[in-house]
Design a protein around this motif. Sequence first.
Motif, PDB file in Angstrom:
ATOM      1  N   ILE A 145       0.838  -1.203   0.000  1.00  0.00           N
ATOM      2  CA  ILE A 145       0.000   0.000   0.000  1.00  0.00           C
ATOM      3  C   ILE A 145       0.873   1.254   0.000  1.00  0.00           C
ATOM      4  CG2 ILE A 145      -1.647   1.354   1.356  1.00  0.00           C
ATOM      5  CD1 ILE A 145      -2.950  -1.270   2.200  1.00  0.00           C
ATOM      6  N   GLN A 164       0.827  39.783 -26.608  1.00  0.00           N
ATOM      7  CA  GLN A 164       0.138  39.001 -25.585  1.00  0.00           C
ATOM      8  C   GLN A 164       0.816  37.672 -25.360  1.00  0.00           C
ATOM      9  OE1 GLN A 164      -3.957  38.549 -26.452  1.00  0.00           O
ATOM     10  NE2 GLN A 164      -4.442  40.547 -25.557  1.00  0.00           N
ATOM     11  N   LEU A 212       8.012  19.433  -4.391  1.00  0.00           N
ATOM     12  CA  LEU A 212       8.029  19.502  -2.929  1.00  0.00           C
ATOM     13  C   LEU A 212       7.222  18.349  -2.341  1.00  0.00           C
ATOM     14  CD1 LEU A 212       9.175  22.005  -1.133  1.00  0.00           C
ATOM     15  CD2 LEU A 212       6.802  22.065  -0.399  1.00  0.00           C
ATOM     16  N   ALA A 241       7.750   5.452   6.939  1.00  0.00           N
ATOM     17  CA  ALA A 241       6.651   4.570   7.340  1.00  0.00           C
ATOM     18  C   ALA A 241       6.979   3.115   7.008  1.00  0.00           C
ATOM     19  CB  ALA A 241       5.363   4.990   6.653  1.00  0.00           C
ATOM     20  N   THR A 292       1.544  30.046 -13.092  1.00  0.00           N
ATOM     21  CA  THR A 292       0.893  28.888 -12.478  1.00  0.00           C
ATOM     22  C   THR A 292       1.702  27.633 -12.738  1.00  0.00           C
ATOM     23  OG1 THR A 292      -1.185  29.947 -13.000  1.00  0.00           O
ATOM     24  CG2 THR A 292      -1.289  27.658 -12.288  1.00  0.00           C
ATOM     25  N   MET A 318     -14.417  10.175 -23.419  1.00  0.00           N
ATOM     26  CA  MET A 318     -13.266  10.707 -22.705  1.00  0.00           C
ATOM     27  C   MET A 318     -11.966  10.119 -23.221  1.00  0.00           C
ATOM     28  SD  MET A 318     -14.263  11.132 -18.741  1.00  0.00           S
ATOM     29  CE  MET A 318     -12.824  11.969 -18.101  1.00  0.00           C
ATOM     30  N   LEU A 345       8.105  10.670   3.934  1.00  0.00           N
ATOM     31  CA  LEU A 345       7.190  10.153   4.954  1.00  0.00           C
ATOM     32  C   LEU A 345       6.912   8.674   4.720  1.00  0.00           C
ATOM     33  CD1 LEU A 345       4.552  12.976   5.487  1.00  0.00           C
ATOM     34  CD2 LEU A 345       6.268  12.119   7.085  1.00  0.00           C
ATOM     35  N   PHE A 376       9.537   1.709   9.371  1.00  0.00           N
ATOM     36  CA  PHE A 376       8.914   1.476  10.678  1.00  0.00           C
ATOM     37  C   PHE A 376       8.071   0.214  10.665  1.00  0.00           C
ATOM     38  CE2 PHE A 376       8.701   5.163  13.776  1.00  0.00           C
ATOM     39  CZ  PHE A 376      10.035   5.437  13.586  1.00  0.00           C
ATOM     40  N   ILE A 408       1.022   3.948  -2.971  1.00  0.00           N
ATOM     41  CA  ILE A 408       0.787   5.388  -2.865  1.00  0.00           C
ATOM     42  C   ILE A 408       1.967   6.131  -3.485  1.00  0.00           C
ATOM     43  CG2 ILE A 408       0.514   7.296  -1.262  1.00  0.00           C
ATOM     44  CD1 ILE A 408      -0.818   5.338   0.659  1.00  0.00           C
ATOM     45  N   VAL A 422       4.634  27.404 -10.438  1.00  0.00           N
ATOM     46  CA  VAL A 422       4.183  27.075  -9.091  1.00  0.00           C
ATOM     47  C   VAL A 422       3.816  25.605  -9.016  1.00  0.00           C
ATOM     48  CG1 VAL A 422       2.353  27.445  -7.409  1.00  0.00           C
ATOM     49  CG2 VAL A 422       3.404  29.396  -8.539  1.00  0.00           C
ATOM     50  N   HIS A 461       6.724  23.415  -8.880  1.00  0.00           N
ATOM     51  CA  HIS A 461       7.328  23.579  -7.570  1.00  0.00           C
ATOM     52  C   HIS A 461       6.599  22.738  -6.521  1.00  0.00           C
ATOM     53  CE1 HIS A 461       9.962  25.670  -4.892  1.00  0.00           C
ATOM     54  NE2 HIS A 461       8.956  25.979  -4.098  1.00  0.00           N
ATOM     55  N   ILE A 462       5.276  22.896  -6.478  1.00  0.00           N
ATOM     56  CA  ILE A 462       4.459  22.146  -5.519  1.00  0.00           C
ATOM     57  C   ILE A 462       4.667  20.650  -5.719  1.00  0.00           C
ATOM     58  CG2 ILE A 462       2.094  21.496  -4.879  1.00  0.00           C
ATOM     59  CD1 ILE A 462       1.215  24.296  -5.332  1.00  0.00           C
ATOM     60  N   ILE A 470       1.988  36.085 -28.661  1.00  0.00           N
ATOM     61  CA  ILE A 470       1.279  36.529 -29.863  1.00  0.00           C
ATOM     62  C   ILE A 470       1.464  38.033 -30.007  1.00  0.00           C
ATOM     63  CG2 ILE A 470      -0.964  36.748 -31.012  1.00  0.00           C
ATOM     64  CD1 ILE A 470      -1.781  34.208 -29.470  1.00  0.00           C
TER      65      ILE A 470
END
Lengths: 299, 299, 232, 232
Positions: A32, A155, A173, A185, A163, A256, A181, A188, A36, A166, A169-170, A61
């Motif tokens: 598991i 333009q 991180l 885990a 965005t 889809m 983590l 452990f 993840i 960012v 970046h996110i 443009i």
Amino acid sequence: MMFFLQYVIRRTFQNMMGNLFSNLITIGIIAISMLIFSTFTLLAFNLTNFLKIWEDKIEVIAYLKRGTPSSEVEPLLKKTRLLEGVETVRYVSPYDAMGFMETKLGGQKNLLEGIQPAVLPPSFEIQMKKDYRNSTKIKEVVAHLKEIPQFEEIQYGQEWVETFSVLVHILRLTQWILGGLLLIAVVFITSNTLQLTISSRREEIEVMHWVGTSPSFIRIPFYLEGLIQGFLGGGLAILFLFLLHQGLFLYIPPSMQAWLAKIPVLFLPLETIAWILLGGMVLGFFGSFVASMRVLKYK
Amino acid sequence: MMFFLQYVIRRTFQNMMGNLFSNLITIGIIAISMLIFSTFTLLAFNLTNFLKIWEDKIEVIAYLKRGTPSSEVEPLLKKTRLLEGVETVRYVSPYDAMGFMETKLGGQKNLLEGIQPAVLPPSFEIQMKKDYRNSTKIKEVVAHLKEIPQFEEIQYGQEWVETFSVLVHILRLTQWILGGLLLIAVVFITSNTLQLTISSRREEIEVMHWVGTSPSFIRIPFYLEGLIQGFLGGGLAILFLFLLHQGLFLYIPPSMQAWLAKIPVLFLPLETIAWILLGGMVLGFFGSFVASMRVLKYK
Amino acid sequence: MNEAMIEMHHVFKTYPSQISALSDITLEILPGEFAFIVGPSGSGKSTLLRILFCAERPTSGEVVVHGIHITQPDFKKIYQLRRTMGIVSQDFKLLRDRTVNENVAFALEITGHIREEAKSKASEILRRVGLEEREGDSILALSAGEQQRVAIARALVNSPPLLLADEPTGNLDARMTLDVMEIFTDLHQKGTTIVFATQFTGLIKRYSYRAIRLLDGRKADSHKVEEVKATG
Amino acid sequence: MNEAMIEMHHVFKTYPSQISALSDITLEILPGEFAFIVGPSGSGKSTLLRILFCAERPTSGEVVVHGIHITQPDFKKIYQLRRTMGIVSQDFKLLRDRTVNENVAFALEITGHIREEAKSKASEILRRVGLEEREGDSILALSAGEQQRVAIARALVNSPPLLLADEPTGNLDARMTLDVMEIFTDLHQKGTTIVFATQFTGLIKRYSYRAIRLLDGRKADSHKVEEVKATG
Ligand SMILES: Nc1ncnc2c1ncn2[C@@H]1O[C@H](COP(=O)(O)OP(=O)(O)OP(=O)(O)O)[C@@H](O)[C@H]1O
Ligand SMILES: Nc1ncnc2c1ncn2[C@@H]1O[C@H](COP(=O)(O)OP(=O)(O)OP(=O)(O)O)[C@@H](O)[C@H]1O
Ligand SMILES: [Mg+2]
Ligand SMILES: [Mg+2]
């Protein structure tokens, strides 16, 4: 040596069978956790891939003044192409613009009926070089473009570019935090199960010490157990992820799928899979090592 | 009774402290499982909420024939409003249409300079009643609209409506599958730890049987342990989810925050939180029950 | 090096809770000797054997076994020393979830004997202690006396030059005690050094081996080593 | 109901591995009686006591204790029966990670005594077996003989009307055996029924209580109950 290997394998097997249930649970938990982690890796991989495709679409443009004579267009194109950071420049005539608007409005394109293309301004679509596709560099190029008098307006998707930065970046991180983590885990959890395996074998280990078993005879089977757990956990995670990945396509409705077809949804490359398996093994080993440090003191 | 409670609490505490490490791991694992589950619940909650807002926006646009005299508009509006399933109808004049196009084109609205609104067709924006906002019902209404001769064309976000239904469907299905899997996982994990707790106490339990301890004296502390583990795990999951939820806003750059502000990102309602905690406790209890069924046979 | 098998020089053992189990013990046991360690319950017999077996460290004093100073032994090497000793622990230390044969064979397997060989050697020694019919039974299915005989068999299976036996006949009836003593006497005659701790003074009266008597372990100053030669 | 404390009628016990531990045992022990169960190792003494204690079920035959038929007892009720018995198990069954006092107090606590009361009662009984100085020590810190005395103390702490003792002096030296026998005699005089299994015929010679002798348990047909009255 041959004998030692045989012994170690038999004993590891005995240990694992003796605590089969808790071994399965550990493997499940590792699976598991790794699932993840690898789902995340897969997402990141695809997103990065998708962003790369999208990145290629970042463009500036430049609208030409309405009524710019077509004789001026060719030299202007040349001039623009020579600007630092510019890769390609494409001329969009008013007719092209009309087509673009129709696409953009989609269902509501009826609105355009009766409009003459001539009323639309011509424009340049400017592709940046790879290194220039970020907000600071683009701004520099745009500043240069603004100095050219034939351009009415410049333009570019500034908001999107920001965005995008960012987001990347996110993503990075989160990958590190979540990854860290989950790794902790897994160590452990493996360590815990093995510690319990070891304590459930405490009596046996005591007797082993008593009859003069060498420490490595006692420890190595536990290390191997950790390795196997990690490997199976990692393997299960990848298998499950693969099924999920395949299942995604089966389940998604045709409408889809067509849409998804535009963005290629890739599976993890073999190398990454190998790393995940190896990672699982290292974690499992480390867990058993920690456990044996805590529990297996020589008496 | 007082004595019994006191005894049970003391013993549970002793048990948990005696296996502190593995208890912490169990709580952590329950927390992770519950976190995944509740993250999913939160996502589903927000998505449903978001979809509800979006659902309200499902509308049918009926373009009137260009040059329809304004005297005909008013009776047509009335007629349309009386159709089955129609909630509200709004008249969009060519001028309104111009404004809409400008918004839609965003950065490229310069394209519209010099276009006269008069060349655009007027239209009706038709809101459906709640029960009619799904692809079959909408089709029925559209069929009725098509019978009215003054309409040039009828458009509605058919693709989106279909995707929407599929999305809701996938969401619900995933929620149940994932939820089910995680619930089973939590029961297994709790059961496993408690089984190990119990086997590490086997000697003690044997002695307890030997001196005539009543079965409930032996079992109830383990049940309580499961309950506590489940509760703490659930609580941790919610705490962590809350922090994540809050952190999301802190971390997101202002530009995206403005965008997010349009979609309210809610936290789980108190009732759902209570259910999650209760669920954790039930699972923990069930885990310990299964464990004691497996291990605690009276001798 | 020294010619003695076991040497103890002014050995003291005080447990953390200030219980003095051994105080100023000095003794020497020669190779091939048969020595009883006698004394009442709590006099330190088991402590003495555990020190010889490196399962306990003396508080002070010096202990030499096989010419090796084991007062501060290399922890990693203890197992090699133990392989030269057979020990019958007072609480048997058998594996509860294994069969009788497995328990004995186990001690051979971990020293590198292949499985079949270990099994047949185990069978042989089990026959000697009269448990040939119980080989396949779990340890839990044995009576206390039977378990004790398994423990004896396991100690003997490696043919160790030194045998440490802590109350090895404590759960045996009179007839079986004679049988076991016969095995031990036999080993002794073949050159095995035997240290035999017991509180049953009856035994030392019957066998004329050297007896080292420990006195009540609670009073530190009364710890003395006495030589008791019993007659026939 | 019956006036006997313990009744066994044609009790057979054959373990799954076809070992016949008891065969056709019929006996009756009256309230207040002191009965030795004697026999060599493996003759079924422990099996007999475990049956009386509901830790083992007889293969056939009938067993009545306290007027209750325990041949097919209600599993949920066994614990209530056990509270009326004190048992000294041959392997002590003590909690290794608790102190001496806790081990004894434990038996009181689970029957509803508050903690302090249990503690002080445990102290009292531990003084009686001579372990007053070891109350705070862990069970692992005790010698075999000391552990055995803790097991005896735990069996006595509830003042049970029936005491089942399996080789309770097996690890005790001669002097301590006398001490323990004195305690038992004392209890016997106060009306406690005592069943005392041992293989040491020395004991039954010294104490003129009724002795029930079991013969070698391996041969099913040789199982007989004999009454041996020893003289002072
Ligand atoms: N680990 C320990 N910690 C503290 N005290 C201990 C420990 N082991 C033994 N003792 C104490 O040391 C003394 C000697 O114990 P030992 O086990 O050597 O006695 P023994 O002669 O073998 O007795 P027995 O005949 O009853 O087995 C006893 O009083 C015992 O309580
Ligand atoms: N659980 C069991 N499964 C199979 N056989 C058993 C089991 N328990 C005891 N036995 C056998 O039953 C016989 C009687 O055992 P028991 O423990 O009652 O003897 P005992 O008289 O107490 O002997 P000791 O004096 O050695 O303790 C023995 O041969 C023993 O091996
Ligand atoms: Mg001892
Ligand atoms: Mg017995």
